[in-house]
Design a protein around this motif. Structure first.
Motif, PDB file in Angstrom:
ATOM      1  N   GLU A 323      50.038  93.356  50.844  1.00  0.00           N
ATOM      2  CA  GLU A 323      49.742  94.381  51.851  1.00  0.00           C
ATOM      3  C   GLU A 323      48.773  93.845  52.902  1.00  0.00           C
ATOM      4  O   GLU A 323      48.900  94.161  54.083  1.00  0.00           O
ATOM      5  N   VAL A 324      47.811  93.028  52.476  1.00  0.00           N
ATOM      6  CA  VAL A 324      46.879  92.428  53.442  1.00  0.00           C
ATOM      7  C   VAL A 324      47.661  91.537  54.413  1.00  0.00           C
ATOM      8  O   VAL A 324      47.479  91.610  55.634  1.00  0.00           O
ATOM      9  N   LEU A 325      48.566  90.724  53.868  1.00  0.00           N
ATOM     10  CA  LEU A 325      49.344  89.843  54.749  1.00  0.00           C
ATOM     11  C   LEU A 325      50.227  90.645  55.708  1.00  0.00           C
ATOM     12  O   LEU A 325      50.297  90.348  56.897  1.00  0.00           O
ATOM     13  N   LYS A 326      50.881  91.681  55.185  1.00  0.00           N
ATOM     14  CA  LYS A 326      51.750  92.499  56.049  1.00  0.00           C
ATOM     15  C   LYS A 326      50.932  93.126  57.175  1.00  0.00           C
ATOM     16  O   LYS A 326      51.381  93.220  58.311  1.00  0.00           O
ATOM     17  N   ARG A 327      49.735  93.569  56.839  1.00  0.00           N
ATOM     18  CA  ARG A 327      48.864  94.182  57.838  1.00  0.00           C
ATOM     19  C   ARG A 327      48.440  93.160  58.900  1.00  0.00           C
ATOM     20  O   ARG A 327      48.456  93.447  60.105  1.00  0.00           O
ATOM     21  N   LEU A 328      48.121  91.945  58.468  1.00  0.00           N
ATOM     22  CA  LEU A 328      47.734  90.895  59.432  1.00  0.00           C
ATOM     23  C   LEU A 328      48.897  90.602  60.377  1.00  0.00           C
ATOM     24  O   LEU A 328      48.699  90.369  61.570  1.00  0.00           O
ATOM     25  N   ILE A 329      50.133  90.670  59.846  1.00  0.00           N
ATOM     26  CA  ILE A 329      51.308  90.430  60.701  1.00  0.00           C
ATOM     27  C   ILE A 329      51.498  91.600  61.671  1.00  0.00           C
ATOM     28  O   ILE A 329      51.652  91.411  62.870  1.00  0.00           O
ATOM     29  N   SER A 330      51.439  92.837  61.136  1.00  0.00           N
ATOM     30  CA  SER A 330      51.706  93.979  62.020  1.00  0.00           C
ATOM     31  C   SER A 330      50.595  94.149  63.063  1.00  0.00           C
ATOM     32  O   SER A 330      50.844  94.616  64.164  1.00  0.00           O
ATOM     33  N   ASP A 331      49.385  93.721  62.749  1.00  0.00           N
ATOM     34  CA  ASP A 331      48.295  93.765  63.750  1.00  0.00           C
ATOM     35  C   ASP A 331      48.316  92.549  64.681  1.00  0.00           C
ATOM     36  O   ASP A 331      47.400  92.358  65.487  1.00  0.00           O
ATOM     37  N   GLU A 332      49.344  91.711  64.515  1.00  0.00           N
ATOM     38  CA  GLU A 332      49.495  90.481  65.314  1.00  0.00           C
ATOM     39  C   GLU A 332      48.276  89.566  65.239  1.00  0.00           C
ATOM     40  O   GLU A 332      47.883  88.925  66.205  1.00  0.00           O
ATOM     41  N   LYS A 333      47.688  89.521  64.042  1.00  0.00           N
ATOM     42  CA  LYS A 333      46.586  88.557  63.810  1.00  0.00           C
ATOM     43  C   LYS A 333      47.185  87.220  63.375  1.00  0.00           C
ATOM     44  O   LYS A 333      46.674  86.162  63.693  1.00  0.00           O
ATOM     45  N   ILE A 334      48.266  87.306  62.587  1.00  0.00           N
ATOM     46  CA  ILE A 334      49.000  86.093  62.211  1.00  0.00           C
ATOM     47  C   ILE A 334      50.468  86.286  62.592  1.00  0.00           C
ATOM     48  O   ILE A 334      50.950  87.423  62.679  1.00  0.00           O
ATOM     49  N   ASP A 335      51.163  85.163  62.832  1.00  0.00           N
ATOM     50  CA  ASP A 335      52.579  85.282  63.205  1.00  0.00           C
ATOM     51  C   ASP A 335      53.452  85.302  61.950  1.00  0.00           C
ATOM     52  O   ASP A 335      52.940  85.269  60.819  1.00  0.00           O
ATOM     53  N   LYS A 336      54.759  85.324  62.160  1.00  0.00           N
ATOM     54  CA  LYS A 336      55.655  85.467  61.006  1.00  0.00           C
ATOM     55  C   LYS A 336      55.648  84.237  60.099  1.00  0.00           C
ATOM     56  O   LYS A 336      56.072  84.289  58.953  1.00  0.00           O
ATOM     57  N   LYS A 337      55.180  83.110  60.639  1.00  0.00           N
ATOM     58  CA  LYS A 337      55.042  81.895  59.817  1.00  0.00           C
ATOM     59  C   LYS A 337      53.652  81.838  59.180  1.00  0.00           C
ATOM     60  O   LYS A 337      53.253  80.822  58.610  1.00  0.00           O
ATOM     61  N   LEU A 338      52.895  82.895  59.347  1.00  0.00           N
ATOM     62  CA  LEU A 338      51.550  83.039  58.766  1.00  0.00           C
ATOM     63  C   LEU A 338      50.515  82.081  59.363  1.00  0.00           C
ATOM     64  O   LEU A 338      49.545  81.717  58.699  1.00  0.00           O
ATOM     65  N   PHE A 339      50.724  81.696  60.626  1.00  0.00           N
ATOM     66  CA  PHE A 339      49.675  80.965  61.345  1.00  0.00           C
ATOM     67  C   PHE A 339      48.860  81.980  62.147  1.00  0.00           C
ATOM     68  O   PHE A 339      49.420  82.945  62.693  1.00  0.00           O
ATOM     69  N   TRP A 340      47.554  81.739  62.223  1.00  0.00           N
ATOM     70  CA  TRP A 340      46.695  82.643  62.999  1.00  0.00           C
ATOM     71  C   TRP A 340      47.081  82.591  64.471  1.00  0.00           C
ATOM     72  O   TRP A 340      47.380  81.527  65.016  1.00  0.00           O
ATOM     73  N   ILE A 341      47.065  83.764  65.119  1.00  0.00           N
ATOM     74  CA  ILE A 341      47.342  83.842  66.567  1.00  0.00           C
ATOM     75  C   ILE A 341      45.981  83.875  67.268  1.00  0.00           C
ATOM     76  O   ILE A 341      45.180  84.768  67.004  1.00  0.00           O
ATOM     77  N   HIS A 342      45.718  82.899  68.135  1.00  0.00           N
ATOM     78  CA  HIS A 342      44.366  82.847  68.733  1.00  0.00           C
ATOM     79  C   HIS A 342      44.368  83.485  70.108  1.00  0.00           C
ATOM     80  O   HIS A 342      45.366  83.526  70.767  1.00  0.00           O
TER      81      HIS A 342
END
Ligand SMILES: NC(=O)c1ccc[n+]([C@@H]2O[C@H](COP(=O)([O-])OP(=O)(O)OC[C@H]3O[C@@H](n4cnc5c(N)ncnc54)[C@H](O)[C@@H]3O)[C@@H](O)[C@H]2O)c1
Length: 342
Positions: A323-342
């Motif tokens: 759920e934490v990972l899904k939230r980071l994706i939906s908040d566009e903090k990380i991309d779908k490959k799980l790299f941080w979006i700066h």
């Protein structure tokens, strides 16, 4: 082995291991992408050198200054592995092998890989051991089997590869998780005074406390290479194979007002296996269990009560990894490959 690199150092096991290594005077460096930097229960302010990096991007990191690597970083359970099975292979398998090859090339002497008994999946056999057929049911479990097999090939007399196949972990870590079976049942018992059970309570699972496991990782740093190199070793204690109903009984004794409700639905988790730890016992005869389930459960309940853990803390964005990972994706903090979006 004094200079240790721990990948996944900011995780559930990593946080406990780092503290123990520091207490014992090891020179510790962590490497973690910090997906769960906010999943803290209690106080946590560790003082160690941390490299904030993805394990898929380690090309420029100098490994030659380390004696050993303890490799924990991974999408670390079955549901997380199912987010994207290709990604699971990239992080859990490919990055593991690339890291091990780089470590070997740069002169590291020992590589300790955190595998999992969950690769036994469902086993009809009475008790499985290291020679039993594996039955990986998920991308996560498959990534553990593939990594073990490839790492065995990389091992040689100068590069010791340790393959502890760990029981499911439970107990208090300051980087807490409530998506692990025991922790999940206990947080629910404390916060709701109710436990919802999504099976008939009969599946078997070997269990180990996170502090006992951290001690065992340290034992792996010190054992003679010829005893363990390239070998899979199940990690746990022979009297710590439990059925879910046994866990419930222990929790009910400690939180007597808690109601147990069998929901009748069949949860997604179909695993059931009992594991022999004879090989571990013979190789590590002086390693003792400090945190059997009863003691660890009491300790976790006390800590949760002291922190006044309540229904709002059960919010899945706190301690549930997927759920934490899904939230980071939906908040566009990380991309779908799980790299941080700066
Ligand atoms: N917890 C268990 O019950 C259990 C049982 C057997 C084996 N294991 C294995 O032990 C290891 C640690 O488990 P845990 O419970 O501490 O998991 P965790 O999810 O709590 O910690 C994993 C850590 O790795 C980091 N990470 C994930 N992907 C990364 C990447 N691409 N680059 C850098 N860092 C990354 C995360 O940020 C996290 O801090 C995992 O390999 C897991 O498969 C765990």
């Amino acid at each position: 082995m004094r200079r240790i690199l721990v990948t996944g150092s900011d995780g559930y096991i990593g946080a406990v291991l780092i503290n123990k290594l520091l207490e014992k005077g090891y020179e510790v460096t962590g490497l973690d992408t910090l997906f769960f930097k906010n999943s803290i229960l209690g106080n946590y302010n560790p003082k160690y050198r941390l490299i904030k990096s993805d394990v898929r991007q380690i090309q420029n990191i100098n490994l030659s200054k380390f004696d050993a690597v303890i490799h924990l970083a991974a999408l670390s359970n079955d549901p997380m592995g199912e987010i994207d099975t290709v990604l699971t292979e990239e992080i859990n398998y490919k990055a593991t092998i690339d890291l091990a090859k780089k470590a070997k090339k740069e002169g590291i002497k020992r590589f300790i890989y955190s595998s999992s008994c969950s690769l036994y999946g469902v086993s009809k056999q009475e008790i499985v051991n290291e020679n039993s057929k594996v039955n990986p049911l998920t991308a996560y479990a498959k990534s553990k089997v593939d990594s073990e097999n490839e790492l065995k090939k990389i091992a040689d007399e100068k590069f010791c590869v340790c393959l502890p196949r760990n029981s499911t972990v439970f107990g208090y870590s300051p980087k807490f998780r409530d998506d692990l079976v025991v922790n999940n049942l206990i947080t629910s018992a404390v916060a709701l005074k109710k436990i919802f059970v999504k099976s008939d309570g009969t599946p078997w699972r070997p269990l180990i406390d996170v502090r006992d496991l951290a001690n065992i990782f340290i034992d792996f740093l010190n054992i003679d290479s010829y005893l363990v190199n390239g070998q899979v070793i199940n990690i746990g204690f022979n009297d710590s194979n439990y059925q879910v109903n046994d866990i419930l009984k222990i929790i009910k004794e400690q939180v007597p007002l808690c109601a147990v409700i069998y929901t009748g639905e069949h949860g997604a988790d179909t695993r059931s296996y009992r594991v022999s730890f004879d090989k571990f016992v013979s190789l590590f005869p002086s390693t003792k269990q400090e945190w059997p389930l009863q003691r660890s459960a009491r300790d976790l309940i006390d800590k949760l009560e002291k922190l006044m853990f309540s229904e709002k803390d059960l919010n899945p964005n706190n301690y549930n990894r997927i759920e934490v990972l899904k939230r980071l994706i939906s908040d566009e903090k990380i991309d779908k490959k799980l790299f941080w979006i700066h």
